[in-house]
Design an enzyme around this catalytic site. Structure first.
Site, PDB file in Angstrom:
ATOM      1  N   THR A 237      31.926  30.656  -0.741  1.00 52.58           N
ATOM      2  CA  THR A 237      30.689  31.101  -1.313  1.00 52.58           C
ATOM      3  C   THR A 237      30.679  32.017  -2.474  1.00 52.58           C
ATOM      4  O   THR A 237      29.640  32.760  -3.009  1.00 52.58           O
ATOM      5  CB  THR A 237      29.728  32.212  -0.222  1.00 52.58           C
ATOM      6  N   ALA A 238      31.740  31.830  -3.206  1.00 56.36           N
ATOM      7  CA  ALA A 238      32.141  32.786  -4.246  1.00 56.36           C
ATOM      8  C   ALA A 238      32.009  32.221  -5.459  1.00 56.36           C
ATOM      9  O   ALA A 238      30.744  32.344  -6.105  1.00 56.36           O
ATOM     10  CB  ALA A 238      33.626  33.345  -4.238  1.00 56.36           C
ATOM     11  N   ARG A 239      32.615  31.311  -6.066  1.00 59.59           N
ATOM     12  CA  ARG A 239      32.609  30.369  -7.258  1.00 59.59           C
ATOM     13  C   ARG A 239      33.350  29.311  -7.217  1.00 59.59           C
ATOM     14  O   ARG A 239      34.536  28.987  -6.580  1.00 59.59           O
ATOM     15  CB  ARG A 239      33.036  31.314  -8.563  1.00 59.59           C
ATOM     16  N   ASP A 263      28.812  26.516  -0.938  1.00 57.65           N
ATOM     17  CA  ASP A 263      27.560  27.201  -1.670  1.00 57.65           C
ATOM     18  C   ASP A 263      27.828  27.192  -3.087  1.00 57.65           C
ATOM     19  O   ASP A 263      26.804  27.295  -3.929  1.00 57.65           O
ATOM     20  CB  ASP A 263      27.194  28.402  -1.264  1.00 57.65           C
ATOM     21  N   GLU A 268      27.690  23.587 -11.868  1.00 58.73           N
ATOM     22  CA  GLU A 268      26.236  24.108 -11.795  1.00 58.73           C
ATOM     23  C   GLU A 268      25.581  24.160 -12.776  1.00 58.73           C
ATOM     24  O   GLU A 268      25.729  24.408 -13.811  1.00 58.73           O
ATOM     25  CB  GLU A 268      26.436  25.303 -10.747  1.00 58.73           C
ATOM     26  N   HIS A 286      24.282  26.964  -4.152  1.00 62.79           N
ATOM     27  CA  HIS A 286      24.364  28.223  -4.592  1.00 62.79           C
ATOM     28  C   HIS A 286      23.203  29.185  -4.401  1.00 62.79           C
ATOM     29  O   HIS A 286      22.270  29.605  -5.306  1.00 62.79           O
ATOM     30  CB  HIS A 286      24.635  28.327  -6.286  1.00 62.79           C
ATOM     31  N   ILE A 287      22.849  29.204  -3.141  1.00 60.37           N
ATOM     32  CA  ILE A 287      21.701  30.280  -2.665  1.00 60.37           C
ATOM     33  C   ILE A 287      22.312  31.540  -1.954  1.00 60.37           C
ATOM     34  O   ILE A 287      21.457  31.806  -0.943  1.00 60.37           O
ATOM     35  CB  ILE A 287      20.799  29.498  -1.917  1.00 60.37           C
ATOM     36  N   GLY A 288      23.814  31.786  -1.920  1.00 64.45           N
ATOM     37  CA  GLY A 288      24.194  32.806  -1.116  1.00 64.45           C
ATOM     38  C   GLY A 288      23.212  34.120  -1.240  1.00 64.45           C
ATOM     39  O   GLY A 288      22.961  34.670  -0.212  1.00 64.45           O
ATOM     40  N   SER A 289      22.572  34.462  -2.240  1.00 57.49           N
ATOM     41  CA  SER A 289      21.806  35.981  -2.291  1.00 57.49           C
ATOM     42  C   SER A 289      20.382  35.601  -2.279  1.00 57.49           C
ATOM     43  O   SER A 289      19.619  36.749  -2.543  1.00 57.49           O
ATOM     44  CB  SER A 289      22.139  36.625  -3.555  1.00 57.49           C
TER      45      SER A 289
END
Ligand code: 8YV
Length: 319
Positions: A237-239, A263, A268, A286-289
């Site tokens: 979930t980082a990069r 994620d 991207e 990429h919806i971690g936050s």
């Protein structure tokens, strides 16, 4: 007093945009497409401040073409790998980020990916959704149990620690690698390893929580995947930069990895088309936050940093 001119590059939360409009002479990119290099360069002449997302790239080349007006880049993200920090610093431009406020939301997504990957969520959903669920057997869709398993965490910063806190609810045995060991109070019993290799050897589950830097590019490569226990599950979930995606596919094909939860991706938006054929990869865009509460908190944190800067104080999250 004239308000500082602010460019907000993407459609941030309504509460953030309202507060920004109250306190700044703000232009919002309601079109919500990523800012291009040309737009960012042009903005450096028109604005005192920019609130960008990780989708806007402040490379050394872009920063070299800046005019002198821009004073601060107040990122709406904790990761700042889209910013060439030395180049911005050399131009005297302040840079801030939004730590803390997104740790729980991101840790939730890491937990979702870990559980979903371990328990075959992609195949399960597809089979039911497509109407292909026509039988049941005790041997059907047997996954890997999370409760009580060994979890390796690379990067025990805020998000890593928030994830560890959630994993403790699953009685996981937590091992971690970090540049420095945590205090006993912060570690809550997590076991420190002084090398990545040593953590990998005990990681039935592995979760990445370190920033993308030149040193962490392809941190998970073929050699390192091979050090995981047979049938491990990897979560990122980082990069995307942290994972050699070809090596990840090879590790899945060989069975070294049972599954992966991702994620973030090297490319991207879009991701890696080669992953689509593999139900063992549980993917999110990429919806971690991306929770309402966290989006507001990120926007407000970016604005807090701007407010401090323009009132002559040091922003709390100055990098
Ligand atoms: C954000 C992120 O959604 O904060 C980060 O570093 O990767 C994400 O949580 C994104 O960067 C918003 O700009």
């Amino acid at each position: 007093m004239t308000k500082p001119r602010l460019w907000i590059t993407r459609r941030l939360s309504d509460a953030t945009l309202e507060r920004a409009a109250r306190d700044y002479d703000v232009v919002i990119n309601h079109g919500d497409l990523p800012g291009t290099a040309d737009e960012i360069i042009a903005a450096s002449a028109e604005y005192d401040a920019i609130i960008p997302c990780h989708s806007e790239h402040f490379s050394a080349d872009v920063v070299a073409q800046f005019s002198d007006r821009l004073k601060i880049v107040a990122n709406h993200s904790v990761g700042v790998d889209h910013c060439d920090l030395p180049a911005l610093k050399a131009r005297g431009i302040a840079v801030t980020n939004t730590p803390d406020v997104l740790s729980d939301a991101t840790a939730e997504i890491a937990m979702l990916l870990m559980l979903g990957a371990a328990r075959l969520a992609v195949s399960g959903d597809r089979i039911v959704r497509s109407g292909a669920w026509d039988s049941w057997s005790p041997a059907f869709m047997v996954g890997k149990q999370v409760t009580g398993a060994r979890l390796g965490i690379i990067g025990m910063g805020r998000v890593g620690r928030a994830f560890a806190a959630k994993a403790r609810g699953f009685e996981m045995e937590i091992h971690y690698f970090n540049r420095t060991p945590l205090s006993q109070e912060q570690a809550h019993g997590a076991i420190y390893h002084d090398s990545i290799e040593s953590v990998l050897a005990v990681s039935d589950f592995l979760s990445l929580h370190c920033p993308a830097t030149p040193e962490t590019t392809n941190l998970m490569n073929a050699d390192r995947f091979a050090m995981l226990p047979e049938g491990a599950v990897v979560v990122n979930t980082a990069r995307g930069a942290l994972v050699d995606e070809d090596a990840l596919l090879d590790a899945l094909k060989s069975g070294r990895l049972a599954a992966a939860g991702l994620d973030c991706f090297k490319a991207e938006p879009g991701g890696n088309p080669a992953f689509a054929a593999h139900d063992t990869i549980f993917m999110l865009p990429h919806i971690g936050s991306a929770t309402r509460q966290t989006r507001d908190a990120m926007g407000f944190r970016a604005l807090d940093n701007l407010d401090a800067f323009f009132s002559g104080k040091t922003p709390g999250d100055l990098l």
